[in-house]
Write a protein that holds these residues in place. Structure first.
Motif, PDB file in Angstrom:
ATOM      1  N   ALA A 157       0.882  -1.314   0.010  1.00  0.00           N
ATOM      2  CA  ALA A 157       0.065   0.010  -0.051  1.00  0.00           C
ATOM      3  C   ALA A 157       0.943   1.113  -0.012  1.00  0.00           C
ATOM      4  O   ALA A 157       2.240   1.213   0.488  1.00  0.00           O
ATOM      5  N   TYR A 158       0.516   2.258  -0.534  1.00  0.00           N
ATOM      6  CA  TYR A 158       1.028   3.661  -0.575  1.00  0.00           C
ATOM      7  C   TYR A 158       0.204   4.739  -0.264  1.00  0.00           C
ATOM      8  O   TYR A 158      -0.911   4.683  -1.150  1.00  0.00           O
ATOM      9  N   ARG A 159       0.580   5.537   0.511  1.00  0.00           N
ATOM     10  CA  ARG A 159      -0.238   6.776   0.993  1.00  0.00           C
ATOM     11  C   ARG A 159       0.433   8.002   0.572  1.00  0.00           C
ATOM     12  O   ARG A 159       1.921   8.105   1.435  1.00  0.00           O
ATOM     13  N   GLU A 160      -0.020   9.036  -0.162  1.00  0.00           N
ATOM     14  CA  GLU A 160       0.838  10.134  -0.069  1.00  0.00           C
ATOM     15  C   GLU A 160      -0.222  11.329   0.194  1.00  0.00           C
ATOM     16  O   GLU A 160      -1.366  11.411  -0.381  1.00  0.00           O
ATOM     17  N   GLU A 161       0.090  12.146   1.054  1.00  0.00           N
ATOM     18  CA  GLU A 161      -0.713  13.282   1.583  1.00  0.00           C
ATOM     19  C   GLU A 161       0.061  14.674   1.215  1.00  0.00           C
ATOM     20  O   GLU A 161       1.124  14.939   1.790  1.00  0.00           O
ATOM     21  N   THR A 162      -0.354  15.483   0.376  1.00  0.00           N
ATOM     22  CA  THR A 162       0.143  16.694   0.033  1.00  0.00           C
ATOM     23  C   THR A 162      -0.545  17.861   0.320  1.00  0.00           C
ATOM     24  O   THR A 162      -1.739  17.916   0.301  1.00  0.00           O
ATOM     25  N   GLN A 163       0.167  18.718   0.902  1.00  0.00           N
ATOM     26  CA  GLN A 163      -0.436  20.301   1.540  1.00  0.00           C
ATOM     27  C   GLN A 163       0.213  21.030   0.537  1.00  0.00           C
ATOM     28  O   GLN A 163       1.536  21.287   0.502  1.00  0.00           O
TER      29      GLN A 163
ATOM     30  N   LYS B 251       4.269  20.524   0.914  1.00  0.00           N
ATOM     31  CA  LYS B 251       4.597  19.566   2.002  1.00  0.00           C
ATOM     32  C   LYS B 251       4.015  18.235   1.492  1.00  0.00           C
ATOM     33  O   LYS B 251       2.715  18.163   1.689  1.00  0.00           O
ATOM     34  N   THR B 252       4.861  17.172   1.598  1.00  0.00           N
ATOM     35  CA  THR B 252       4.466  15.909   1.081  1.00  0.00           C
ATOM     36  C   THR B 252       4.808  14.885   2.269  1.00  0.00           C
ATOM     37  O   THR B 252       5.945  14.822   2.436  1.00  0.00           O
ATOM     38  N   THR B 253       3.676  14.010   2.673  1.00  0.00           N
ATOM     39  CA  THR B 253       4.217  13.046   3.548  1.00  0.00           C
ATOM     40  C   THR B 253       3.801  11.691   2.878  1.00  0.00           C
ATOM     41  O   THR B 253       2.834  11.565   2.547  1.00  0.00           O
ATOM     42  N   THR B 254       4.721  10.771   2.952  1.00  0.00           N
ATOM     43  CA  THR B 254       4.597   9.429   2.390  1.00  0.00           C
ATOM     44  C   THR B 254       4.460   8.480   3.420  1.00  0.00           C
ATOM     45  O   THR B 254       5.116   8.475   4.345  1.00  0.00           O
ATOM     46  N   ASN B 255       3.555   7.403   3.150  1.00  0.00           N
ATOM     47  CA  ASN B 255       3.494   6.255   3.911  1.00  0.00           C
ATOM     48  C   ASN B 255       3.668   4.857   3.155  1.00  0.00           C
ATOM     49  O   ASN B 255       2.575   4.938   2.264  1.00  0.00           O
ATOM     50  N   ALA B 256       4.601   4.076   3.024  1.00  0.00           N
ATOM     51  CA  ALA B 256       4.837   3.096   2.158  1.00  0.00           C
ATOM     52  C   ALA B 256       4.684   1.796   3.062  1.00  0.00           C
ATOM     53  O   ALA B 256       5.594   1.534   3.918  1.00  0.00           O
TER      54      ALA B 256
ATOM     55  N   THR C 100       5.670  -4.409   6.339  1.00  0.00           N
ATOM     56  CA  THR C 100       6.573  -3.250   7.065  1.00  0.00           C
ATOM     57  C   THR C 100       6.135  -1.804   6.296  1.00  0.00           C
ATOM     58  O   THR C 100       6.067  -1.533   5.199  1.00  0.00           O
ATOM     59  N   THR C 101       6.338  -0.956   7.254  1.00  0.00           N
ATOM     60  CA  THR C 101       5.718   0.496   6.710  1.00  0.00           C
ATOM     61  C   THR C 101       6.824   1.371   7.052  1.00  0.00           C
ATOM     62  O   THR C 101       7.415   1.288   8.199  1.00  0.00           O
ATOM     63  N   LEU C 102       7.204   2.168   6.344  1.00  0.00           N
ATOM     64  CA  LEU C 102       8.341   3.399   6.644  1.00  0.00           C
ATOM     65  C   LEU C 102       7.584   4.652   5.942  1.00  0.00           C
ATOM     66  O   LEU C 102       6.919   4.539   5.077  1.00  0.00           O
ATOM     67  N   ASN C 103       8.218   5.497   6.644  1.00  0.00           N
ATOM     68  CA  ASN C 103       7.767   6.984   6.305  1.00  0.00           C
ATOM     69  C   ASN C 103       8.802   7.989   5.768  1.00  0.00           C
ATOM     70  O   ASN C 103       9.778   7.715   6.166  1.00  0.00           O
TER      71      ASN C 103
ATOM     72  N   GLN D 252       9.013   2.406  -6.716  1.00  0.00           N
ATOM     73  CA  GLN D 252      10.614   2.373  -6.494  1.00  0.00           C
ATOM     74  C   GLN D 252      10.505   2.944  -4.921  1.00  0.00           C
ATOM     75  O   GLN D 252      11.574   3.129  -4.259  1.00  0.00           O
ATOM     76  N   MET D 253       9.386   2.903  -4.306  1.00  0.00           N
ATOM     77  CA  MET D 253       9.189   3.707  -2.708  1.00  0.00           C
ATOM     78  C   MET D 253       8.844   2.427  -2.019  1.00  0.00           C
ATOM     79  O   MET D 253       8.684   2.638  -0.761  1.00  0.00           O
ATOM     80  N   LEU D 254       8.015   1.531  -2.428  1.00  0.00           N
ATOM     81  CA  LEU D 254       7.561   0.525  -1.528  1.00  0.00           C
ATOM     82  C   LEU D 254       8.724  -0.366  -0.904  1.00  0.00           C
ATOM     83  O   LEU D 254       9.441  -1.091  -1.632  1.00  0.00           O
ATOM     84  N   PRO D 255       8.622  -0.688   0.203  1.00  0.00           N
ATOM     85  CA  PRO D 255       9.603  -1.371   1.089  1.00  0.00           C
ATOM     86  C   PRO D 255       9.387  -2.905   1.010  1.00  0.00           C
ATOM     87  O   PRO D 255       8.904  -3.588   1.952  1.00  0.00           O
ATOM     88  N   SER D 256       9.555  -3.223  -0.232  1.00  0.00           N
ATOM     89  CA  SER D 256       9.251  -5.006  -0.371  1.00  0.00           C
ATOM     90  C   SER D 256      10.684  -5.661  -0.741  1.00  0.00           C
ATOM     91  O   SER D 256      11.524  -4.918  -1.350  1.00  0.00           O
ATOM     92  N   GLY D 257      10.604  -6.877  -0.259  1.00  0.00           N
ATOM     93  CA  GLY D 257      11.838  -7.632  -0.836  1.00  0.00           C
ATOM     94  C   GLY D 257      11.870  -8.914   0.243  1.00  0.00           C
ATOM     95  O   GLY D 257      11.346  -9.133   1.128  1.00  0.00           O
ATOM     96  N   THR D 258      13.142  -9.537   0.082  1.00  0.00           N
ATOM     97  CA  THR D 258      13.516 -10.708   0.890  1.00  0.00           C
ATOM     98  C   THR D 258      14.552 -10.625   1.426  1.00  0.00           C
ATOM     99  O   THR D 258      15.533 -10.351   0.804  1.00  0.00           O
ATOM    100  N   CYS D 259      14.946 -10.822   2.728  1.00  0.00           N
ATOM    101  CA  CYS D 259      16.066 -10.815   3.695  1.00  0.00           C
ATOM    102  C   CYS D 259      16.296 -12.064   4.295  1.00  0.00           C
ATOM    103  O   CYS D 259      15.614 -12.920   4.469  1.00  0.00           O
ATOM    104  N   THR D 260      17.810 -12.324   4.205  1.00  0.00           N
ATOM    105  CA  THR D 260      18.385 -13.783   4.634  1.00  0.00           C
ATOM    106  C   THR D 260      19.406 -13.557   5.552  1.00  0.00           C
ATOM    107  O   THR D 260      20.333 -12.608   5.488  1.00  0.00           O
TER     108      THR D 260
END
Length: 414
Positions: free
Chosen positions: A32-38, A66-71, A104-107, A144-152
């Motif tokens: 999911a991706y949320r972008e809020e722009t003021q 002002k842009t706030t992202t939540n990925a 996993t959610t990063l801002n 290119q902003m979504l924190p997706s992947g596989t870690c070992t």
């Protein structure tokens, strides 16, 4: 989101939240991706008569953004623990790892001011000198902003026989999106002279230079970092149960490209052939040609010759030619577009299969390892496209159209 939720205090929908075998409630894996722009806009227009019949007008303004992202992305953590009697000589005999899949959610957050100016000096009613300057930004692609992947996490590489340096190897991940990517930023300048010869014909000649402050995102080589440090609810190690908030991972990601100066000239003209007889009076032509150059860009270096390469995706010229017909009911446009060849990447283009010499301006998508195995610059060939669009107005309410792209079946090869 790696920890469970209290089922007694949460009224959940099992399409989004489900109870696990441990009795806890977990959110279903999703992206999911949320972008809020003021934004705040301010602008004013002006016009002033000058001697000799000249007129000076234009506008100036600015925009605050002002842009706030939540990925949110799906991360899979796999831990290979050392089994009793582990033999480093036969390390492949290690059993299957223990995995956990979590959201996993990063801002991220950016603030920008984008002032702009448009100035026009009409030296005659049919000749105008124009000047434009403006700060521009463009948000990076969501993919290119979504924190997706596989870690070992692999304990086999902490054993001295497998790791001669004696240092514990950081866990590794596949390519992970970067929600903290900055938007593309540049200060654009355009200066032009336009001559409106008559109501049917105009020509213009312009000079432009763009100061790119932050380049567009591009693939970056692996880096070591606390991947989950800014995560609201960092995942845990599936074997030890410890939080991975401060754990270092080696992972490729995306980073903003380098900046520099783009500059060029452009000629354009528009002509309507209203003076011609018969149906030809409804025809016309549009044409523009742009030549592009650059300086002060940090670029990659070709490993065999030592030559510096041009910026990525920077074509040397663009050209557009359109022939059109418009009688108010039937509208047809045949457009021919050409673009010069351009440097795309050093092969094998981000796969890290190429090992180059360190410290001499490498393509950022590759890392340095042994043995030495230099890559070659990969260019995209010149492209030529022919498009056709036909509109026919049957009534005020009904319009038919036919649209064909690349009707000459041109291909672009590396």
């Amino acid at each position: 989101l790696a920890s469970g939720l209290n089922t007694s205090a949460y009224n959940y929908d099992c399409m989004k939240f489900c109870e696990g075998s441990d009795g806890q409630v977990y959110e279903q894996p999703h992206s999911a991706y949320r972008e809020e722009t003021q934004a705040l806009y301010m602008m004013f227009d002006f016009e002033q008569d000058l001697p000799y019949g000249m007129v000076f007008n234009g506008n100036a303004g600015t925009r605050y953004i002002k842009t706030t992202t939540n990925a949110t992305g799906v991360m899979t953590i796999t831990h290979y623990a050392l089994a009793p009697g582990y033999d480093p000589v036969n390390s492949t005999a290690q059993g299957p790892g223990t995995s956990i899949t979590v959201n996993t959610t990063l801002n991220g957050q950016t603030e920008d001011w984008t002032p702009s100016y448009n100035l026009n000096l009409w030296v005659r009613p049919d000749v105008v000198l124009r000047y434009y300057s403006g700060h521009v930004i463009a948000r990076p692609p969501v993919t290119q902003m979504l924190p997706s992947g596989t870690c070992t996490i692999d304990e086999r590489y902490t054993v001295a026989e497998n790791n001669p340096t004696g240092e514990a190897a950081d866990p590794s991940c596949g390519r992970v999106g970067n929600p903290d990517l900055k938007p593309y930023k540049a200060i654009n300048h355009n200066e032009s002279v336009e001559w409106y010869i008559n109501k049917d014909t105009m020509v213009s000649l312009g000079y432009y230079y763009n100061n790119v402050l932050i380049g567009a995102p591009e693939a970056a080589s692996a880096t070591s970092d606390s991947l989950f440090a800014s995560s609201g609810t960092p995942p845990v190690d599936p074997v030890t149960g410890e939080s991975l908030a401060n754990a270092h991972f080696v992972y490729p990601t995306y980073q903003n490209g380098s900046g520099g100066i783009q500059r060029g000239i452009e000629f354009s003209t528009k002509m309507a052939f209203t003076y011609l007889p018969w149906y030809l009076k409804y025809t016309g032509v549009d044409f523009n040609y742009s030549k592009l150059g650059y300086k002060n860009f940090q670029t990659a270096q070709e490993q065999i010759s030592g030559n510096l390469l041009p910026p990525k995706n920077a074509a040397g010229y663009f050209q557009n030619l359109s022939l059109w017909y418009d009688d108010g009911r039937l509208n047809m446009r045949l457009a021919y577009q050409t673009r010069d060849s351009f440097f795309e990447c050093i092969s094998s283009c981000g796969s890290n299969a190429v090992n180059d010499v360190p410290g001499i301006g490498l393509d950022s998508s590759q890392t340095v390892r042994v043995p030495y195995n230099p890559g070659f610059p990969n260019y995209r060939a010149e492209s030529k496209y022919l498009d056709l669009r036909i509109n026919y107005k049957l009534t005020k309410e009904l319009k038919l159209y036919v649209y064909g792209r690349n009707i000459a079946h041109d291909t672009t090869a590396a």
